[in-house]
Design an enzyme around this catalytic site. Structure first.
Site, PDB file in Angstrom:
ATOM      1  N   ASN A   9       0.794  -1.079   0.127  1.00 31.53           N
ATOM      2  CA  ASN A   9      -0.084   0.030   0.034  1.00 31.53           C
ATOM      3  C   ASN A   9       0.858   1.161  -0.079  1.00 31.53           C
ATOM      4  O   ASN A   9       1.392   1.616   0.960  1.00 31.53           O
ATOM      5  CB  ASN A   9      -0.991  -0.050   1.304  1.00 31.53           C
ATOM      6  CG  ASN A   9      -1.846   1.276   1.293  1.00 31.53           C
ATOM      7  OD1 ASN A   9      -1.739   2.121   0.434  1.00 31.53           O
ATOM      8  ND2 ASN A   9      -2.236   1.538   2.485  1.00 31.53           N
ATOM      9  N   LYS A  11       0.164   4.172  -0.282  1.00 36.01           N
ATOM     10  CA  LYS A  11      -0.343   5.423   0.384  1.00 36.01           C
ATOM     11  C   LYS A  11      -0.178   6.686  -0.465  1.00 36.01           C
ATOM     12  O   LYS A  11      -0.052   6.402  -1.579  1.00 36.01           O
ATOM     13  CB  LYS A  11       0.025   5.645   1.850  1.00 36.01           C
ATOM     14  CG  LYS A  11      -0.096   4.438   2.691  1.00 36.01           C
ATOM     15  CD  LYS A  11       0.204   4.694   4.054  1.00 36.01           C
ATOM     16  CE  LYS A  11       0.284   3.728   4.827  1.00 36.01           C
ATOM     17  NZ  LYS A  11       0.041   3.435   6.207  1.00 36.01           N
ATOM     18  N   HIS A  95      -9.589   0.783   4.724  1.00 42.97           N
ATOM     19  CA  HIS A  95      -8.115   1.015   5.439  1.00 42.97           C
ATOM     20  C   HIS A  95      -8.697   1.998   6.579  1.00 42.97           C
ATOM     21  O   HIS A  95      -9.337   2.832   6.384  1.00 42.97           O
ATOM     22  CB  HIS A  95      -7.194   1.750   4.620  1.00 42.97           C
ATOM     23  CG  HIS A  95      -5.768   1.758   5.000  1.00 42.97           C
ATOM     24  ND1 HIS A  95      -5.385   2.661   5.894  1.00 42.97           N
ATOM     25  CD2 HIS A  95      -4.933   0.949   5.041  1.00 42.97           C
ATOM     26  CE1 HIS A  95      -4.192   2.395   6.326  1.00 42.97           C
ATOM     27  NE2 HIS A  95      -3.832   1.397   5.609  1.00 42.97           N
ATOM     28  N   GLU A  97      -6.960   4.613   7.753  1.00 43.26           N
ATOM     29  CA  GLU A  97      -6.724   5.907   7.344  1.00 43.26           C
ATOM     30  C   GLU A  97      -7.965   6.311   6.835  1.00 43.26           C
ATOM     31  O   GLU A  97      -8.322   7.636   7.046  1.00 43.26           O
ATOM     32  CB  GLU A  97      -5.356   5.992   6.581  1.00 43.26           C
ATOM     33  CG  GLU A  97      -4.138   5.936   7.486  1.00 43.26           C
ATOM     34  CD  GLU A  97      -3.037   5.681   6.942  1.00 43.26           C
ATOM     35  OE1 GLU A  97      -3.112   5.330   5.500  1.00 43.26           O
ATOM     36  OE2 GLU A  97      -2.136   4.934   7.430  1.00 43.26           O
ATOM     37  N   GLU A 167      -5.601  -5.359  10.289  1.00 41.24           N
ATOM     38  CA  GLU A 167      -4.670  -4.457  10.500  1.00 41.24           C
ATOM     39  C   GLU A 167      -5.123  -3.690  12.007  1.00 41.24           C
ATOM     40  O   GLU A 167      -5.792  -2.671  11.878  1.00 41.24           O
ATOM     41  CB  GLU A 167      -4.817  -3.353   9.441  1.00 41.24           C
ATOM     42  CG  GLU A 167      -4.502  -3.992   8.148  1.00 41.24           C
ATOM     43  CD  GLU A 167      -3.822  -2.718   6.988  1.00 41.24           C
ATOM     44  OE1 GLU A 167      -2.700  -3.020   6.723  1.00 41.24           O
ATOM     45  OE2 GLU A 167      -4.329  -1.785   6.798  1.00 41.24           O
ATOM     46  N   GLY A 173       2.041   2.160  10.590  1.00 41.66           N
ATOM     47  CA  GLY A 173       2.949   3.086  10.416  1.00 41.66           C
ATOM     48  C   GLY A 173       3.567   3.684  11.976  1.00 41.66           C
ATOM     49  O   GLY A 173       4.243   4.436  11.817  1.00 41.66           O
ATOM     50  N   SER A 213       3.150  -2.427  10.321  1.00 38.30           N
ATOM     51  CA  SER A 213       4.513  -2.513  10.640  1.00 38.30           C
ATOM     52  C   SER A 213       5.110  -3.893  10.392  1.00 38.30           C
ATOM     53  O   SER A 213       6.113  -4.261  11.060  1.00 38.30           O
ATOM     54  CB  SER A 213       4.791  -2.137  12.081  1.00 38.30           C
ATOM     55  OG  SER A 213       4.486  -0.761  12.527  1.00 38.30           O
ATOM     56  N   GLY A 234       2.643  -1.220   4.451  1.00 35.18           N
ATOM     57  CA  GLY A 234       2.640   0.073   4.096  1.00 35.18           C
ATOM     58  C   GLY A 234       3.936   0.484   3.850  1.00 35.18           C
ATOM     59  O   GLY A 234       4.525   0.482   2.769  1.00 35.18           O
TER      60      GLY A 234
HETATM   61  C1  PEP Z   1      -0.989  -0.106   5.577  1.00 32.03           C
HETATM   62  O1  PEP Z   1      -0.779   1.090   5.374  1.00 32.03           O
HETATM   63  O2  PEP Z   1      -1.981  -0.748   5.559  1.00 32.03           O
HETATM   64  C2  PEP Z   1       0.383  -0.581   6.776  1.00 32.03           C
HETATM   65  C3  PEP Z   1      -0.012  -1.788   7.348  1.00 32.03           C
HETATM   66  O3  PEP Z   1       1.218   0.176   6.959  1.00 32.03           O
HETATM   67  P1  PEP Z   1       2.485  -0.070   7.566  1.00 32.03           P
HETATM   68  O4  PEP Z   1       3.062  -1.187   7.044  1.00 32.03           O
HETATM   69  O5  PEP Z   1       3.439   1.223   7.671  1.00 32.03           O
HETATM   70  O6  PEP Z   1       2.278  -0.096   9.106  1.00 32.03           O
END
Ligand code: PEP
Length: 252
Positions: A9, A11, A95, A97, A167, A173, A213, A234
Site C-alpha cells: 500500500n 499510500k 483502510h 486511514e 490491521e 505506521g 509495521s 505500508g
Molecule cells: C498499511 O498502510 O496498511 C500499513 C500496514 O502500513 P505500515 O506497514 O506502514 O504499518
C-alpha cells in the site's frame, strides 16, 4: 489450499521516476519468486504508468480506495469501472486511514466493498481495532462488527474471491507490530466467524492478510502462523529491497 499474497500500500507516496525504478526492480526479481501473489496498490494518478509497466507480468496492481457510486456528481471520486479500465485487480476498502481521517463508517465501507465486487474486482477489506479498544478487551467485538456490516450488506457469500486484512490501528505506521501470537489469535477468530456465516469451505479459502509495521525482520514469523496468509505492507513497500524480502518471506 490458500495462495499467499503480499500487497504493498503505497499510500500517498511516489513519483513517476521513483515508481519506475521500484517497479523495474520488482519485475527483475519476480522471475525467481514462487507462488506468492505480489500486488502494488498505488495512488490513482499512477495507475496508467503501473499498467503500462506491469501488464503481462506476474505482479498485479490495485487502488487504495473507490467510490461506492457507479457514476454521477461526486467531485473528486473514482469509480470501480474507471479502475477496471486501468487494469486494477484489487481495491483496498476500509483502510483505517480512510475510516479515521475521512470518517468512512461501516455502512459506507460495506457499500464500497459491494461496489468493488459488483464491478468484478477483488476487495481487500481492512478491519482492525484501536489501541484503546484492544486495551478495553474489545478487539473481537470491533473487528467482528466491521466484518458483519459487510456480510449483511453484501451477503454471506461476499467473501468468496475477496481478501480480508487484519490491521490493528495501533500497529499501522508506528513501527510496533502485533506479535505473531496476537495476530494469529485475531486471524483465527475472524476465520471462525467467516465459517459460521459462509461455511467451512469459504473460510478455508479466504486469504487473511496481516498489516501493521510488517518489516523484512518480522515477516517470516508472522507469515508462519496458520491463519496468516500474507501481508498488507505500508512503509516497507516503498523500499524495494524490504518489499522483496517480505515477498520472499511469504514464500517459505
Ligand atoms: C498499511 O498502510 O496498511 C500499513 C500496514 O502500513 P505500515 O506497514 O506502514 O504499518
Amino acid at each position: 489450499m490458500r495462495t499467499k499474497l503480499v500487497a504493498g500500500n503505497w499510500k500517498m507516496h511516489g513519483s513517476l521516476a521513483e515508481n519506475e525504478a521500484l517497479l523495474r526492480t520488482l519485475l527483475e526479481s519476480r522471475e525467481a519468486s514462487g507462488a506468492v501473489r505480489w500486488v502494488v496498490c498505488v495512488p490513482f494518478p499512477y495507475l496508467a504508468q503501473v499498467q503500462s509497466l506491469l501488464s503481462g507480468s506476474a505482479v498485479a496492481w490495485g487502488a487504495q480506495n473507490a467510490s461506492e457510486h457507479a457514476k454521477g456528481a461526486f467531485t473528486g471520486e473514482v469509480s470501480v469501472a474507471m479502475l477496471g479500465e486501468f487494469g486494477c485487480r484489487y481495491v483496498i476498502v476500509g483502510h483505517s486511514e480512510r475510516r479515521v481521517l475521512y470518517r468512512e463508517g461501516d455502512a459506507q465501507v460495506a457499500a464500497k466493498f459491494k461496489a468493488v465486487k459488483d464491478g468484478g474486482l477483488t476487495p481487500i477489506l481492512c478491519v482492525g481495532e484501536s489501541l484503546a479498544q484492544r486495551e478495553a478487551g474489545r478487539t473481537n467485538e470491533v473487528v467482528g462488527e466491521q466484518l458483519r456490516a459487510v456480510l449483511e450488506s453484501a451477503g454471506n457469500d461476499a467473501l468468496a474471491d475477496a481478501v480480508l486484512a487484519y490491521e490493528p490501528v495501533w500497529a499501522i505506521g508506528t513501527g510496533r507490530s502485533a506479535s505473531p501470537g496476537q495476530a494469529q489469535e485475531v486471524h483465527g477468530w475472524l476465520r471462525e466467524q467467516v465459517a459460521r456465516a459462509a461455511g467451512e469451505d469459504a473460510a478455508a479459502r479466504l486469504p487473511i492478510l496481516y498489516g501493521g509495521s510488517v518489516k523484512a525482520a518480522n515477516a517470516a514469523e508472522l507469515f508462519a502462523q496458520p491463519d496468516i496468509d500474507g501481508g498488507l505492507i505500508g512503509g516497507a513497500s516503498l523500499i524495494v529491497d524490504d518489499f522483496l524480502a517480505i515477498c520472499r518471506a511469504a514464500d517459505q
